[in-house]
Design a protein around this motif. Structure first.
Motif, PDB file in Angstrom:
ATOM      1  N   PHE A  68       0.847  -1.191   0.000  1.00 15.37           N
ATOM      2  CA  PHE A  68       0.000   0.000   0.000  1.00 15.37           C
ATOM      3  C   PHE A  68       0.883   1.240   0.000  1.00 15.37           C
ATOM      4  CE2 PHE A  68      -2.723  -3.298   1.627  1.00 15.37           C
ATOM      5  CZ  PHE A  68      -3.956  -3.017   1.059  1.00 15.37           C
ATOM      6  N   ASP A  69       0.416   2.272  -0.683  1.00  9.91           N
ATOM      7  CA  ASP A  69       1.176   3.524  -0.739  1.00  9.91           C
ATOM      8  C   ASP A  69       1.061   4.318   0.557  1.00  9.91           C
ATOM      9  OD1 ASP A  69       1.823   3.339  -3.668  1.00  9.91           O
ATOM     10  OD2 ASP A  69      -0.370   3.376  -3.783  1.00  9.91           O
ATOM     11  N   LEU A  70      -0.054   4.144   1.249  1.00 10.61           N
ATOM     12  CA  LEU A  70      -0.312   4.891   2.476  1.00 10.61           C
ATOM     13  C   LEU A  70      -1.000   3.978   3.479  1.00 10.61           C
ATOM     14  CD1 LEU A  70      -0.528   7.623   4.057  1.00 10.61           C
ATOM     15  CD2 LEU A  70      -2.741   7.951   2.935  1.00 10.61           C
ATOM     16  N   VAL A  71      -0.501   3.966   4.700  1.00 10.02           N
ATOM     17  CA  VAL A  71      -1.144   3.242   5.796  1.00 10.02           C
ATOM     18  C   VAL A  71      -1.529   4.250   6.863  1.00 10.02           C
ATOM     19  CG1 VAL A  71      -0.917   1.489   7.591  1.00 10.02           C
ATOM     20  CG2 VAL A  71       0.147   1.121   5.348  1.00 10.02           C
ATOM     21  N   LEU A  72      -2.814   4.290   7.201  1.00  8.66           N
ATOM     22  CA  LEU A  72      -3.332   5.174   8.243  1.00  8.66           C
ATOM     23  C   LEU A  72      -3.672   4.324   9.455  1.00  8.66           C
ATOM     24  CD1 LEU A  72      -5.723   7.419   6.097  1.00  8.66           C
ATOM     25  CD2 LEU A  72      -3.354   7.902   6.774  1.00  8.66           C
ATOM     26  N   ILE A  73      -2.913   4.466  10.522  1.00  3.63           N
ATOM     27  CA  ILE A  73      -3.154   3.710  11.743  1.00  3.63           C
ATOM     28  C   ILE A  73      -4.155   4.486  12.592  1.00  3.63           C
ATOM     29  CG2 ILE A  73      -2.109   2.721  13.822  1.00  3.63           C
ATOM     30  CD1 ILE A  73       0.529   2.552  12.252  1.00  3.63           C
ATOM     31  N   CYS A  74      -5.348   3.919  12.753  1.00  3.50           N
ATOM     32  CA  CYS A  74      -6.445   4.622  13.422  1.00  3.50           C
ATOM     33  C   CYS A  74      -6.946   3.850  14.637  1.00  3.50           C
ATOM     34  CB  CYS A  74      -7.593   4.854  12.442  1.00  3.50           C
ATOM     35  SG  CYS A  74      -7.136   5.792  10.980  1.00  3.50           S
ATOM     36  N   THR A  75      -6.052   3.116  15.283  1.00  2.00           N
ATOM     37  CA  THR A  75      -6.396   2.376  16.486  1.00  2.00           C
ATOM     38  C   THR A  75      -6.276   3.283  17.708  1.00  2.00           C
ATOM     39  OG1 THR A  75      -4.107   1.713  16.858  1.00  2.00           O
ATOM     40  CG2 THR A  75      -5.458   0.282  15.454  1.00  2.00           C
ATOM     41  N   LYS A  76      -6.705   2.774  18.848  1.00  2.00           N
ATOM     42  CA  LYS A  76      -6.391   3.438  20.099  1.00  2.00           C
ATOM     43  C   LYS A  76      -4.879   3.354  20.324  1.00  2.00           C
ATOM     44  CE  LYS A  76     -10.463   4.611  21.878  1.00  2.00           C
ATOM     45  NZ  LYS A  76     -10.814   5.986  22.302  1.00  2.00           N
ATOM     46  N   LEU A  77      -4.374   4.238  21.171  1.00  2.00           N
ATOM     47  CA  LEU A  77      -2.931   4.323  21.359  1.00  2.00           C
ATOM     48  C   LEU A  77      -2.333   3.047  21.933  1.00  2.00           C
ATOM     49  CD1 LEU A  77      -2.754   8.007  22.517  1.00  2.00           C
ATOM     50  CD2 LEU A  77      -1.292   7.031  20.755  1.00  2.00           C
ATOM     51  N   ARG A  78      -3.074   2.324  22.751  1.00  2.00           N
ATOM     52  CA  ARG A  78      -2.515   1.108  23.328  1.00  2.00           C
ATOM     53  C   ARG A  78      -2.285   0.033  22.259  1.00  2.00           C
ATOM     54  NH1 ARG A  78      -4.350  -0.913  27.738  1.00  2.00           N
ATOM     55  NH2 ARG A  78      -5.077   1.085  28.533  1.00  2.00           N
ATOM     56  N   ASP A  79      -2.888   0.200  21.097  1.00  2.00           N
ATOM     57  CA  ASP A  79      -2.712  -0.755  19.998  1.00  2.00           C
ATOM     58  C   ASP A  79      -1.762  -0.241  18.923  1.00  2.00           C
ATOM     59  OD1 ASP A  79      -4.508  -2.676  21.059  1.00  2.00           O
ATOM     60  OD2 ASP A  79      -6.199  -1.481  20.351  1.00  2.00           O
ATOM     61  N   LEU A  80      -0.995   0.791  19.245  1.00  2.00           N
ATOM     62  CA  LEU A  80      -0.098   1.383  18.249  1.00  2.00           C
ATOM     63  C   LEU A  80       0.901   0.368  17.707  1.00  2.00           C
ATOM     64  CD1 LEU A  80       1.178   3.730  16.679  1.00  2.00           C
ATOM     65  CD2 LEU A  80       2.497   4.286  18.739  1.00  2.00           C
ATOM     66  N   GLU A  81       1.546  -0.407  18.577  1.00  2.00           N
ATOM     67  CA  GLU A  81       2.573  -1.341  18.120  1.00  2.00           C
ATOM     68  C   GLU A  81       1.984  -2.386  17.172  1.00  2.00           C
ATOM     69  OE1 GLU A  81       5.755  -0.984  18.512  1.00  2.00           O
ATOM     70  OE2 GLU A  81       5.509   0.779  19.786  1.00  2.00           O
ATOM     71  N   ALA A  82       0.782  -2.861  17.474  1.00  2.00           N
ATOM     72  CA  ALA A  82       0.132  -3.820  16.578  1.00  2.00           C
ATOM     73  C   ALA A  82      -0.164  -3.166  15.236  1.00  2.00           C
ATOM     74  CB  ALA A  82      -1.156  -4.341  17.211  1.00  2.00           C
ATOM     75  N   GLY A  83      -0.549  -1.878  15.269  1.00  2.00           N
ATOM     76  CA  GLY A  83      -0.787  -1.154  14.027  1.00  2.00           C
ATOM     77  C   GLY A  83       0.478  -0.991  13.208  1.00  2.00           C
ATOM     78  N   ILE A  84       1.590  -0.743  13.895  1.00  2.00           N
ATOM     79  CA  ILE A  84       2.860  -0.606  13.187  1.00  2.00           C
ATOM     80  C   ILE A  84       3.280  -1.949  12.588  1.00  2.00           C
ATOM     81  CG2 ILE A  84       5.299   0.002  13.397  1.00  2.00           C
ATOM     82  CD1 ILE A  84       4.561   1.951  15.596  1.00  2.00           C
ATOM     83  N   ASP A  85       2.987  -3.048  13.289  1.00  2.00           N
ATOM     84  CA  ASP A  85       3.277  -4.369  12.724  1.00  2.00           C
ATOM     85  C   ASP A  85       2.585  -4.546  11.372  1.00  2.00           C
ATOM     86  OD1 ASP A  85       4.777  -5.089  14.926  1.00  2.00           O
ATOM     87  OD2 ASP A  85       3.150  -6.205  15.901  1.00  2.00           O
ATOM     88  N   ILE A  86       1.316  -4.118  11.304  1.00  2.00           N
ATOM     89  CA  ILE A  86       0.550  -4.235  10.059  1.00  2.00           C
ATOM     90  C   ILE A  86       1.148  -3.335   8.986  1.00  2.00           C
ATOM     91  CG2 ILE A  86      -1.709  -3.823   8.997  1.00  2.00           C
ATOM     92  CD1 ILE A  86      -2.925  -4.607  11.733  1.00  2.00           C
ATOM     93  N   ALA A  87       1.506  -2.115   9.376  1.00  2.00           N
ATOM     94  CA  ALA A  87       2.122  -1.190   8.421  1.00  2.00           C
ATOM     95  C   ALA A  87       3.433  -1.759   7.887  1.00  2.00           C
ATOM     96  CB  ALA A  87       2.358   0.164   9.082  1.00  2.00           C
ATOM     97  N   GLU A  88       4.217  -2.329   8.773  1.00  2.00           N
ATOM     98  CA  GLU A  88       5.515  -2.877   8.377  1.00  2.00           C
ATOM     99  C   GLU A  88       5.354  -3.991   7.347  1.00  2.00           C
ATOM    100  OE1 GLU A  88       9.481  -3.290  11.063  1.00  2.00           O
ATOM    101  OE2 GLU A  88       7.752  -4.454  11.715  1.00  2.00           O
ATOM    102  N   ALA A  89       4.277  -4.770   7.496  1.00  2.00           N
ATOM    103  CA  ALA A  89       4.057  -5.900   6.594  1.00  2.00           C
ATOM    104  C   ALA A  89       3.467  -5.484   5.257  1.00  2.00           C
ATOM    105  CB  ALA A  89       3.128  -6.913   7.266  1.00  2.00           C
ATOM    106  N   HIS A  90       2.785  -4.336   5.210  1.00  2.00           N
ATOM    107  CA  HIS A  90       1.999  -4.011   4.021  1.00  2.00           C
ATOM    108  C   HIS A  90       2.377  -2.700   3.334  1.00  2.00           C
ATOM    109  CE1 HIS A  90      -0.815  -7.325   4.646  1.00  2.00           C
ATOM    110  NE2 HIS A  90      -0.789  -7.033   5.928  1.00  2.00           N
ATOM    111  N   LEU A  91       3.297  -1.929   3.906  1.00  2.00           N
ATOM    112  CA  LEU A  91       3.638  -0.632   3.337  1.00  2.00           C
ATOM    113  C   LEU A  91       4.662  -0.774   2.220  1.00  2.00           C
ATOM    114  CD1 LEU A  91       3.291   2.484   3.614  1.00  2.00           C
ATOM    115  CD2 LEU A  91       5.235   2.439   5.206  1.00  2.00           C
ATOM    116  N   ALA A  92       4.424  -0.073   1.113  1.00  2.00           N
ATOM    117  CA  ALA A  92       5.385  -0.044   0.014  1.00  2.00           C
ATOM    118  C   ALA A  92       6.686   0.608   0.471  1.00  2.00           C
ATOM    119  CB  ALA A  92       4.795   0.722  -1.168  1.00  2.00           C
ATOM    120  N   ASP A  93       7.774   0.255  -0.186  1.00  2.00           N
ATOM    121  CA  ASP A  93       9.079   0.786   0.205  1.00  2.00           C
ATOM    122  C   ASP A  93       9.117   2.307   0.158  1.00  2.00           C
ATOM    123  OD1 ASP A  93      10.006  -1.774   0.598  1.00  2.00           O
ATOM    124  OD2 ASP A  93      10.975  -1.917  -1.371  1.00  2.00           O
TER     125      ASP A  93
END
Length: 305
Positions: A68-93
């Motif tokens: 994906f060209d853009l990842v918008l993490i819109c979770t609660k703050l306590r779930d930030l790390e899990a959101g970053i895990d998803i971004a890391e797996a799916h974000l274009a270089d």
């Protein structure tokens, strides 16, 4: 531009649905329970700016959906790390990831995990709540995004996001100093959350209570003092601007932290009022009001439901 929205709660559900309605290519990454609801009933937004119903929102299925060209993490703050895990797996270089969250520390976590060149700073201004899974209720007409690269500059993904927001009717602004924009929201929200949650009241009655209003002023001045200690470029009258803004809010408005407290859900205390107290202690700034709110609400920080 392909967009991945992580979370379909109040913020992700609202802005993601608006972007889809404007013609953007948006996929949602959600938990299994929410996924079942969205597959059965779709995603609804109830709003004074117009209701929306995405009957079949596109959901993230597998690694094959990347990149994906853009990842918008819109979770609660306590779930930030899990959101970053998803971004890391799916974000274009050459893509960008942004955290549409409260607080002032998410961007540094993104930078440490993804690299500074893949991070977009963002601030969301909206009064909305998740009425139930798959249903977002937007109250009032404020729904605004401020976005920008840390350190300034331009990027094709940033430009494409602003254009997509305009097509969707979303009020979006590219900020030259996104750090200051993030802190401008924080010095309002952390005190506002602390006041309404600790007093268990909407802002209207609290404005009419001299003791509550004076206490709110203390919270605001502490947050601004911490911002200045962090060398953030805030205007000289930042505290007065926050107080003036708060006087104009709808009388029934509550911070999401109070909504969470009333529902027995975990609180974002550590990253809001608690962050003022924590950062103040680290920087040598006294924060007695913020510290007292943090101590009072700490027993409820992990939720009671």
């Amino acid at each position: 531009m392909r967009i991945l929205v992580v979370g379909a709660g109040a913020v992700g559900g609202y802005f993601g649905a608006r972007l889809v309605a404007g013609g953007a290519d948006v996929t949602f990454s959600v938990r299994s329970g929410t996924e079942a609801v969205l597959r059965e009933s779709g995603l609804r937004v109830l709003s004074p700016l117009g209701d929306l119903h995405l009957q079949e929102p596109r959901l993230l299925d597998s690694e094959s959906d990347a990149p994906f060209d853009l990842v918008l993490i819109c979770t609660k703050l306590r779930d930030l790390e899990a959101g970053i895990d998803i971004a890391e797996a799916h974000l274009a270089d050459d893509g960008l990831a942004a955290a549409l969250q409260n607080g002032v520390e998410s961007e540094e976590r993104l930078k440490s995990r993804l690299g500074a060149k893949r991070v977009l700073g963002a601030v969301a201004y909206i009064a909305a709540a998740l009425e139930r899974p798959g249903v977002v209720r937007h109250t009032g007409e404020m729904a605004r995004l401020v976005i920008g690269l840390p350190g300034g500059g331009s990027h094709p993904v940033l430009d494409a996001l602003v254009a997509a927001c305009k097509r969707a009717g979303i009020d979006a602004e590219a900020a030259a100093d996104i750090e200051a924009a993030i802190w401008r929201k924080f010095v309002f929200l952390a005190p506002f959350a602390g006041l309404t949650a600790s007093w268990r009241r909407a802002i209207g009655p609290l404005r009419e209570n001299p003791n509550a209003w004076a206490f709110y002023g203390n919270l605001v001045h502490e947050a601004v003092a911490v911002a200045r200690a962090c060398k953030v470029n805030l205007p000289e009258d930042a505290a007065d601007q926050v107080l003036t803004f708060t006087r104009g809010l709808p009388e029934g408005m509550k911070a999401s932290m109070l909504h969470d407290l009333e529902a027995g859900r975990p609180l974002e205390l550590h990253w809001l009022t608690g962050a003022v107290a924590r950062l103040g202690a680290e920087l040598g700034v006294e924060t007695p009001a913020s510290s007292s709110v943090t101590a009072e609400l700490q027993p409820y920080a992990d939720g009671t439901a």
